[in-house]
Design an enzyme around this catalytic site. Sequence first.
Site, PDB file in Angstrom:
ATOM      1  N   THR A  70      -2.126  -3.002  -4.437  1.00 38.69           N
ATOM      2  CA  THR A  70      -3.254  -2.886  -5.362  1.00 38.69           C
ATOM      3  C   THR A  70      -2.837  -3.173  -6.809  1.00 38.69           C
ATOM      4  OG1 THR A  70      -3.946  -1.079  -3.935  1.00 38.69           O
ATOM      5  CG2 THR A  70      -5.144  -1.342  -6.010  1.00 38.69           C
ATOM      6  N   THR A  71      -1.717  -2.575  -7.217  1.00 41.48           N
ATOM      7  CA  THR A  71      -1.268  -2.718  -8.608  1.00 41.48           C
ATOM      8  C   THR A  71      -1.006  -4.192  -8.933  1.00 41.48           C
ATOM      9  OG1 THR A  71      -0.149  -0.601  -8.257  1.00 41.48           O
ATOM     10  CG2 THR A  71       0.376  -1.784 -10.288  1.00 41.48           C
ATOM     11  N   TRP A  72      -0.367  -4.852  -8.016  1.00 40.83           N
ATOM     12  CA  TRP A  72      -0.058  -6.274  -8.193  1.00 40.83           C
ATOM     13  C   TRP A  72      -1.348  -7.102  -8.264  1.00 40.83           C
ATOM     14  CZ3 TRP A  72       3.289  -9.377  -4.103  1.00 40.83           C
ATOM     15  CH2 TRP A  72       3.817 -10.524  -4.719  1.00 40.83           C
ATOM     16  N   HIS A 133     -10.885   1.698  -3.191  1.00 39.54           N
ATOM     17  CA  HIS A 133     -10.150   1.883  -1.938  1.00 39.54           C
ATOM     18  C   HIS A 133     -11.127   2.154  -0.792  1.00 39.54           C
ATOM     19  CE1 HIS A 133      -6.017   1.876  -3.257  1.00 39.54           C
ATOM     20  NE2 HIS A 133      -6.124   2.940  -4.030  1.00 39.54           N
ATOM     21  N   ARG A 155      -1.455  -5.373   3.932  1.00 36.67           N
ATOM     22  CA  ARG A 155       0.019  -5.385   3.989  1.00 36.67           C
ATOM     23  C   ARG A 155       0.470  -4.957   5.372  1.00 36.67           C
ATOM     24  NH1 ARG A 155       4.026  -1.814  -0.015  1.00 36.67           N
ATOM     25  NH2 ARG A 155       5.842  -3.139   0.253  1.00 36.67           N
ATOM     26  N   SER A 163       5.819   3.040   2.216  1.00 35.47           N
ATOM     27  CA  SER A 163       5.409   3.158   0.823  1.00 35.47           C
ATOM     28  C   SER A 163       4.554   4.421   0.615  1.00 35.47           C
ATOM     29  CB  SER A 163       4.636   1.892   0.419  1.00 35.47           C
ATOM     30  OG  SER A 163       4.327   1.921  -0.945  1.00 35.47           O
ATOM     31  N   ARG A 283       8.076   0.990  -6.893  1.00 41.88           N
ATOM     32  CA  ARG A 283       9.212   1.584  -6.174  1.00 41.88           C
ATOM     33  C   ARG A 283      10.233   0.493  -5.879  1.00 41.88           C
ATOM     34  NH1 ARG A 283      10.968   2.852  -0.977  1.00 41.88           N
ATOM     35  NH2 ARG A 283       9.348   1.485  -0.153  1.00 41.88           N
ATOM     36  N   GLY A 285       9.061  -2.760  -4.071  1.00 38.63           N
ATOM     37  CA  GLY A 285       8.290  -4.007  -4.154  1.00 38.63           C
ATOM     38  C   GLY A 285       8.860  -5.123  -3.289  1.00 38.63           C
TER      39      GLY A 285
HETATM   40  P1  A3P Z   1       6.833  -0.097  -2.203  1.00 40.88           P
HETATM   41  O1  A3P Z   1       6.607   1.374  -2.153  1.00 40.88           O
HETATM   42  O2  A3P Z   1       7.099  -0.675  -0.841  1.00 40.88           O
HETATM   43  O3  A3P Z   1       7.868  -0.502  -3.188  1.00 40.88           O
HETATM   44  P2  A3P Z   1      -0.293   0.005  -4.496  1.00 40.88           P
HETATM   45  O4  A3P Z   1      -0.246  -0.730  -5.766  1.00 40.88           O
HETATM   46  O5  A3P Z   1      -1.384  -0.437  -3.566  1.00 40.88           O
HETATM   47  O6  A3P Z   1      -0.254   1.476  -4.695  1.00 40.88           O
HETATM   48  O7  A3P Z   1       1.032  -0.393  -3.706  1.00 40.88           O
HETATM   49  C1  A3P Z   1       2.273  -0.009  -4.195  1.00 40.88           C
HETATM   50  C2  A3P Z   1       3.332  -0.893  -3.584  1.00 40.88           C
HETATM   51  O8  A3P Z   1       3.310  -2.171  -4.240  1.00 40.88           O
HETATM   52  C3  A3P Z   1       4.710  -0.327  -3.801  1.00 40.88           C
HETATM   53  O9  A3P Z   1       5.484  -0.790  -2.682  1.00 40.88           O
HETATM   54  C4  A3P Z   1       5.114  -0.988  -5.105  1.00 40.88           C
HETATM   55  O10 A3P Z   1       6.496  -1.001  -5.354  1.00 40.88           O
HETATM   56  C5  A3P Z   1       4.550  -2.388  -4.901  1.00 40.88           C
HETATM   57  N1  A3P Z   1       4.293  -3.123  -6.145  1.00 40.88           N
HETATM   58  C6  A3P Z   1       3.800  -2.639  -7.304  1.00 40.88           C
HETATM   59  N2  A3P Z   1       3.700  -3.619  -8.226  1.00 40.88           N
HETATM   60  C7  A3P Z   1       4.160  -4.743  -7.633  1.00 40.88           C
HETATM   61  C8  A3P Z   1       4.322  -6.092  -8.081  1.00 40.88           C
HETATM   62  N3  A3P Z   1       4.015  -6.446  -9.320  1.00 40.88           N
HETATM   63  N4  A3P Z   1       4.818  -6.998  -7.205  1.00 40.88           N
HETATM   64  C9  A3P Z   1       5.141  -6.634  -5.956  1.00 40.88           C
HETATM   65  N5  A3P Z   1       5.019  -5.382  -5.473  1.00 40.88           N
HETATM   66  C10 A3P Z   1       4.519  -4.439  -6.300  1.00 40.88           C
END
Ligand code: A3P
Length: 317
Positions: A70-72, A133, A155, A163, A283, A285
């Site tokens: 989501t963040t990405w 969500h 994913r 995660s 975390r 990624g």
């Molecule tokens: P991991 O816990 O496997 O590292 P969300 O944003 O939906 O909460 O998902 C979080 C997951 O996306 C985490 O995975 C996080 O590290 C990863 N993430 C966050 N920002 C990212 C980015 N810019 N590129 C790739 N993965 C990213």
Amino acid sequence: ESSNPNPDPNSQEALLQELPRERFWEAMDICKWEGFWFEPGLVKPAMTFRSSFEARCDDVLLASTMKTGTTWLKALCLCIMHNQCSNAEKEGEDILTKDSPHFHVQTVETTIYATKPHPDLHSMPSPRLFHSHLPYNLLPDSIKNSDCKIVYIARNPKDTLVSLWHFFNSILRPNQEPFPLEKAVERFCNGVHQYGPFFDHVLQYWLESQKRPQKILFLKYEELKRDPKGQAKRLASFLGRPFTEEEQVDKVLWRCSFERLENLEVNKKGSVLYAVPNSCYFRVGAVGDWKNYLTPEMEEMLNQTTLMKLQGSGLDL
Ligand code: A3P
């Protein structure tokens, strides 16, 4: 859909009280509404969103279940939309350095409607960018029936689970032993977790994206990792803002990269969502981190559930 959206606060409260409840990880209550599990505090904001939101045809809704990227996705869409909609880019301003992607693109049921029952969304300039969500069946009809676009990110279930396990351990059990991973796998496979069942969530959007590809773009975290340029171009074109120069793509991808975002001050401190530090969204990624955690038995359980749930859908995760 089995029940009508209900805007009346008293009936919302009455409905909320009747919902089946479970304990999630022995730490918080979750309740089942329309086939999915939610933290009870989210249900009324979600009901209000569902019954009162008026979509504009140029709105963009980002959708995902938890921990799928989501963040990405928020960062990418923000860059794509913002850069080409304002003078900011010309002035060299990068919106991602100003605040967390979760501040700029708010999650409707946890921030927008949770803080105000009647948020003023009319005065928000178009094109508006939101995130939810919520599963597809709980989206407002005005989103489903208008021309506004939806971008969903999915994913691999094993990486999502790992995660999720890290995320909830740090939020719900900061100074305790982690919740037993085997139990977390079992709950995930049974679907009893926030916004679960994961598979139903993904499938709903997948099937809808197959029916209406102009309306819903279905992205996968792994494809974004494997072919970031190709997927970013696909995303920008879908949003009606195709890249005109190759270097624009590189710039957006770099700005939104894990390494960069994780190290920005705005993402290292503070929190957009109560009790969730911004840093918790970053975390590792990576693809395949589950291999560092899951036993062969856990892997097998997740593989079997995935196979059973996705069989025949044409979706491979
Ligand atoms: P991991 O816990 O496997 O590292 P969300 O944003 O939906 O909460 O998902 C979080 C997951 O996306 C985490 O995975 C996080 O590290 C990863 N993430 C966050 N920002 C990212 C980015 N810019 N590129 C790739 N993965 C990213």
